[in-house]
Design a protein around this motif. Structure first.
Motif, PDB file in Angstrom:
ATOM      1  N   GLY A   6       0.828  -1.205   0.000  1.00 31.11           N
ATOM      2  CA  GLY A   6       0.000   0.000   0.000  1.00 31.11           C
ATOM      3  C   GLY A   6       0.860   1.252   0.000  1.00 31.11           C
ATOM      4  N   GLY A   7       1.879   1.242   0.855  1.00 34.27           N
ATOM      5  CA  GLY A   7       2.760   2.400   0.920  1.00 34.27           C
ATOM      6  C   GLY A   7       3.521   2.600  -0.373  1.00 34.27           C
ATOM      7  N   VAL A   8       3.976   1.483  -0.964  1.00 38.18           N
ATOM      8  CA  VAL A   8       4.744   1.572  -2.209  1.00 38.18           C
ATOM      9  C   VAL A   8       3.873   2.173  -3.314  1.00 38.18           C
ATOM     10  CG1 VAL A   8       5.742   0.187  -4.052  1.00 38.18           C
ATOM     11  CG2 VAL A   8       6.408  -0.233  -1.705  1.00 38.18           C
ATOM     12  N   ILE A   9       2.610   1.700  -3.373  1.00 38.73           N
ATOM     13  CA  ILE A   9       1.722   2.231  -4.417  1.00 38.73           C
ATOM     14  C   ILE A   9       1.563   3.734  -4.256  1.00 38.73           C
ATOM     15  CG2 ILE A   9      -0.653   2.220  -5.273  1.00 38.73           C
ATOM     16  CD1 ILE A   9      -0.781  -0.728  -4.336  1.00 38.73           C
ATOM     17  N   SER A  10       1.289   4.158  -3.001  1.00 35.57           N
ATOM     18  CA  SER A  10       1.023   5.588  -2.828  1.00 35.57           C
ATOM     19  C   SER A  10       2.304   6.402  -2.910  1.00 35.57           C
ATOM     20  CB  SER A  10       0.294   5.839  -1.510  1.00 35.57           C
ATOM     21  OG  SER A  10       0.917   5.134  -0.477  1.00 35.57           O
ATOM     22  N   GLY A  11       3.457   5.757  -2.642  1.00 35.70           N
ATOM     23  CA  GLY A  11       4.705   6.481  -2.822  1.00 35.70           C
ATOM     24  C   GLY A  11       5.080   6.590  -4.289  1.00 35.70           C
ATOM     25  N   ALA A  12       4.608   5.623  -5.083  1.00 39.37           N
ATOM     26  CA  ALA A  12       4.962   5.627  -6.498  1.00 39.37           C
ATOM     27  C   ALA A  12       4.381   6.835  -7.211  1.00 39.37           C
ATOM     28  CB  ALA A  12       4.469   4.343  -7.159  1.00 39.37           C
ATOM     29  N   VAL A  13       3.200   7.286  -6.767  1.00 38.06           N
ATOM     30  CA  VAL A  13       2.538   8.386  -7.481  1.00 38.06           C
ATOM     31  C   VAL A  13       3.413   9.647  -7.508  1.00 38.06           C
ATOM     32  CG1 VAL A  13       0.556   9.906  -7.485  1.00 38.06           C
ATOM     33  CG2 VAL A  13       0.249   7.473  -7.115  1.00 38.06           C
ATOM     34  N   PRO A  14       3.794  10.187  -6.325  1.00 38.77           N
ATOM     35  CA  PRO A  14       4.653  11.381  -6.396  1.00 38.77           C
ATOM     36  C   PRO A  14       6.012  11.081  -7.013  1.00 38.77           C
ATOM     37  CG  PRO A  14       4.377  10.657  -4.125  1.00 38.77           C
ATOM     38  CD  PRO A  14       3.413   9.874  -4.940  1.00 38.77           C
ATOM     39  N   GLY A  15       6.541   9.874  -6.757  1.00 39.93           N
ATOM     40  CA  GLY A  15       7.859   9.552  -7.293  1.00 39.93           C
ATOM     41  C   GLY A  15       7.865   9.553  -8.800  1.00 39.93           C
ATOM     42  N   VAL A  16       6.920   8.839  -9.387  1.00 42.99           N
ATOM     43  CA  VAL A  16       6.879   8.745 -10.845  1.00 42.99           C
ATOM     44  C   VAL A  16       6.573  10.109 -11.453  1.00 42.99           C
ATOM     45  CG1 VAL A  16       5.581   7.770 -12.768  1.00 42.99           C
ATOM     46  CG2 VAL A  16       6.300   6.307 -10.893  1.00 42.99           C
ATOM     47  N   LEU A  17       5.627  10.831 -10.826  1.00 51.56           N
ATOM     48  CA  LEU A  17       5.289  12.147 -11.384  1.00 51.56           C
ATOM     49  C   LEU A  17       6.490  13.077 -11.332  1.00 51.56           C
ATOM     50  CD1 LEU A  17       1.672  12.832 -10.125  1.00 51.56           C
ATOM     51  CD2 LEU A  17       2.447  12.343 -12.428  1.00 51.56           C
TER      52      LEU A  17
END
Lengths: 424, 435
Positions: free
Chosen positions: A179-190
């Motif tokens: 869950g954390g990885v998914i939500s961390g991926a959003v700002p990271g990828v953007l």
């Protein structure tokens, strides 16, 4: 951080006397002094807002002894508040002596420290995630939302899927990390792909995840059956992190502590031993140098956010699995949420694993002690939040601390990370 | 050529030309919204259903002499036409790929979509108990949130145009709301409360400026920590002061001040001319801030400081002074916003601002650091906040949570360049060191 890369190794530095060190700009000295200042701010707030103290001050012109009396009342109130904070979060000396001499009542004696450890466990995990991001020059304000999503998915995994304990606990924890990885991926990828500033994205994404939390705990899948309120299902006993001393002792400190210890070791290894961690720190200290030596800034940003988010998610699920065993619509939400405290903890701990451990324990003690203070003296526990924030304002402004205490040496900027503006 | 168009000295990677693809993405999004309205909201409804639109607010009895009757429309055809208009605009964007006004079109489409959705929700015979939409009530209701958001985002514009990131808007709201509630309760006078909020917000702004300008601390950290601190402090003071002395927090609400004659105009009257004093103050502020920033010498200095402080310092502008002044003023504006908020809510409670300051920040970014853009964004976001809170009334079949997410998601889109393009003042968030 710049000093970890660019300064002279310790062996070459001339040895300094302890006294000299205390009077200088040592970061630990600054942190300690910031702490002192924070408690002074807290004391001033208690003095200026507690009705009994104000009554005493109102009468200072009535008699000759009144000013002294007012001072005494002030000190008594502040002293009582801070004393209960200490006894409520670490140990009550009288109870300790009683247990030591009679061998009884250990449970009651150990309760404060057990509570502090319980509170500190997820805090250490999430703060290390924030600290790793800070070391890479990335400001992850979204840790709170990431912990929330970790909590949601972890709760779903722990309550809706049934399996034996040996598999279920790791599965639940992994679900939280996911869950954390998914939500961390959003700002990271953007950030990596479009250059969107992570601070804006993470702040906004926090609120998106809070809304999702409400949606999740009201959904038929996750809601506690037979409930209309925003309460989720309860974790299976096989997915819960059991208390170390058994449920009968009443001490809540759980095996989650081991998870936190593992995270500390992981962070130490990552930052100090792995080449990835080296790339993180170089990127944080000097992005141009990192790019010039062939490091891929985009990949690093994404990986850092995945790790930081994953740890925040882990913290969320540890929080659920070790304390409440369910989540509700206001799980971790608010400005005093765990992810926001983590920012302050990481700053106080100078983003290093052990520093974060100490500062988490300190802030956890403040929080737990605040509860005891409210129960005993009636001074609201939110004072702890105020003291924490004040401490961090001072830590973030070392020059101010230096000026207040007239420390020697050139000013060192302890926080030099996000000072890059919106456009970077 | 205005200072605002100055190219930044440091060519940061995020400052790039708009790729044509982005306009195309917006075009596609608009077309998809249009198709959705056409099919789901239009073609899908029974052709017998009709929707009623009323224009008189329910709570105002004196809407004579100018009074609009109920407008009843066939839901099917209205939504089909609205959907076709949306598709048309989307195709136009795709076809011509205009360089300007794309965001304006997007806003227009959002409004049309909202209308189509409302028409669809209240159709009779239909599932909803409400058989009409009161357009004026929606506008008046959302204007309350919008007003607070505008105060906040104007505060953000003031600070960030001078190069200081003001994340502490939420904190200034809290401070203003707290002080405002106590002063309004003791003096029963919102004028004094506004002064109190002004001072409280100004002090928070001063702390931010003191740490960020004088000591060059990290502005984002200071801002975040200030919000945490004020949320803790307000909750502490609430228990410590308001609970034992409930007279300090009685929660009197500020009434409206109707401007004679003008308030009788249908729709416009209730929305613009029958509002609280804070609303009129906000209207003045929008004009004032825009004028001050873009038409005066001082505004030129401010923008120069925000874009390139070293160049500004070279021509004799006192960078630190400009930043101090603007941040304190910005904080004061947000503080008044907090009072405006509490003047609608009455009693202060911890956490009452519930992240409005961050929506205001989002609106400022969405509005590209311009007062006018920020106002448009605030109207849009205010509407979505209001509808999210009042979904049950209108029985709209989208979940509250999704509407709540809307301002945040769209801001994420905006900063990642998916919809339009934003560029902050070049020196925004950068500490300035002379020499």
């Amino acid at each position: 951080m710049s000093d970890s890369v660019a300064t002279v190794p310790d062996a070459i530095k001339p040895r300094r006397h302890l006294l000299h060190r205390i009077g200088s700009q040592d970061p630990i000295v600054v942190a300690a002094l910031a702490l002192v200042l924070g408690f002074i701010v807290g004391a001033l707030i208690i003095i200026t807002t507690t009705p009994a103290v104000l009554d005493a001050w109102r009468g200072i012109f009535h008699s000759w002894g009144a000013p002294g009396h007012a001072l005494k009342v002030s000190f008594d109130n502040v002293g009582a508040a801070y004393r209960t904070m200490f006894t409520g979060s670490i140990v009550d000396p009288q109870g300790f002596w009683h247990s030591l001499t009679t061998g009884k009542g250990w449970d009651a004696t150990l309760t404060p420290i057990s509570e502090t450890l319980t509170y500190a466990t997820p805090l250490v995990i999430v703060s290390i995630g924030v600290g790793i991001a800070f070391q890479t020059g990335i400001f992850n304000i979204g840790a709170n939302g990431q912990a929330v999503l970790g909590g949601i998915i972890g709760t779903a995994a722990g309550s809706m899927i049934h399996m034996p304990t040996v598999v279920h606990i790791p599965f639940t924890l992994l679900a939280g990390i996911a869950g954390g990885v998914i939500s961390g991926a959003v700002p990271g990828v953007l950030k990596a792909l479009t250059g969107a500033h992570e601070v804006i994205v993470t702040i906004m994404f926090n609120y998106v995840l809070y809304a999702f939390l409400l949606f999740a705990v009201l959904s038929t899948a996750l809601q506690q059956p037979g409930q209309q309120n925003d309460i989720s299902r309860t974790l299976d006993p096989s997915a819960q992190l059991a208390p170390i001393f058994g449920a009968k002792s009443g001490l809540r400190v759980s095996w989650g502590v081991l998870v936190a210890v593992a995270v500390v070791f992981f962070a130490w290894w990552l930052l100090d031993r792995s080449s990835l961690g080296f790339e993180f720190r170089v990127t944080g200290a000097n992005p141009q140098a990192a790019r010039a030596s062939g490091m891929n800034a985009r990949i690093i940003v994404i990986v850092v956010f995945l790790i930081s988010g994953g740890l925040a998610g882990l913290a969320g699920v540890v929080q659920v699995a070790s304390t409440t065993h369910y989540i509700d619509g206001v799980f971790l939400i608010g400005n005093a949420g765990i992810g926001f405290t983590a920012i302050t903890v990481a700053l106080l701990g100078r983003n290093r694993p052990m520093g974060i451990v100490w500062s988490s324990l300190l802030f956890a003690a403040l929080g737990v002690g605040g509860r005891a203070m409210q129960a005993t003296t009636g001074i609201p526990l939110d004072l702890a939040t105020v003291i924490q924030s004040a401490v961090v304002l001072f830590v973030a402004t070392p020059v101010l601390v230096k000026e207040i205490f007239r420390l020697r040496g050139a000013p060192s900027q302890s926080v030099e990370l996000a000072t890059k503006g919106w456009n970077s | 050529m205005s200072v605002e168009e100055l190219t930044p000295a440091v060519d940061t990677p995020s400052v790039r030309k708009v790729p044509v693809g982005r306009t195309r993405v917006i075009g596609v999004i608009i077309v998809v919204i249009g198709l959705f309205s056409l099919i789901a909201l239009g073609l899908n409804t029974s052709s017998r259903a009709h929707s009623a639109l009323t224009f008189s607010p329910v709570d105002i009895l004196t809407n004579a002499p100018w009074h609009l009757g109920t407008l009843t429309l066939l839901t099917f055809w209205t939504n089909v036409i609205l959907g076709l208009i949306m598709i048309g605009v989307g195709l136009e964007v795709l076809w011509r790929q205009p360089r300007r006004g794309v965001m304006g079109r997007f806003g227009f489409i959002s409004v049309l979509f909202l209308l189509a959705l409302l028409f669809w929700a209240v159709r009779t015979p239909g599932p909803s108990q409400v058989s009409f939409i009161d357009l004026t009530s929606i506008l008046v209701g959302s204007s309350e949130v919008t007003m607070v958001l505008i105060f906040g985002s104007l505060s953000g514009v003031m600070c960030e145009r001078a190069g200081v990131v003001n994340i502490a808007i939420e904190g200034q709201f809290i401070a203003g709301a707290f002080v405002g509630a106590s002063i309004a309760s003791t003096t029963s006078n919102y004028f004094y409360a506004a002064i109190g909020g002004l001072v409280a917000g100004g002090i928070i702004g001063w702390i931010l400026a003191f740490l960020a300008v004088r000591y060059r601390s990290d502005q984002i950290i200071v801002g975040v920590v200030l919000v945490t601190m004020l949320s803790g402090l307000s909750s502490y003071l609430n228990l410590q002061i308001f609970t034992p002395y409930p007279k300090l927090n009685t929660g009197n609400v500020l009434g409206n001040f109707a401007i004679p004659l003008l308030d009788k105009i249908p729709i416009i009257g209730p929305v613009f001319f029958n509002q609280s004093a804070f609303f009129y103050l906000m209207l003045l502020l929008i004009g004032g801030v825009s004028f001050a920033l873009f038409k005066t010498r001082y505004g030129l200095h401010v923008r120069a400081v925000g874009e390139h402080p070293h160049a500004a310092a070279t021509v004799g502008i006192n960078v630190a002074r400009v930043r101090y002044i603007n941040v304190v003023l910005g904080g004061a504006i947000a503080g008044v916003g907090g009072v405006a908020f509490i003047s609608q809510q009455g009693q202060f409670q911890p956490g009452i601002t519930s992240g409005l300051g961050y929506i205001a920040l989002a609106a400022m970014i969405f509005g590209r650091w311009r007062p006018s853009g920020a106002v448009v964004a605030c109207v849009l976001f205010g509407m979505s906040v209001y509808l999210a809170d009042n979904l049950q009334t209108y029985n709209i079949p989208i979940s509250t949570e999704i509407l709540t997410m809307f301002p945040y998601i769209i801001t994420i889109f905006v900063v990642s360049g998916l919809v339009g393009r934003v560029r902050a003042p070049a020196a925004d968030g950068l500490p300035y060191q002379a020499g």
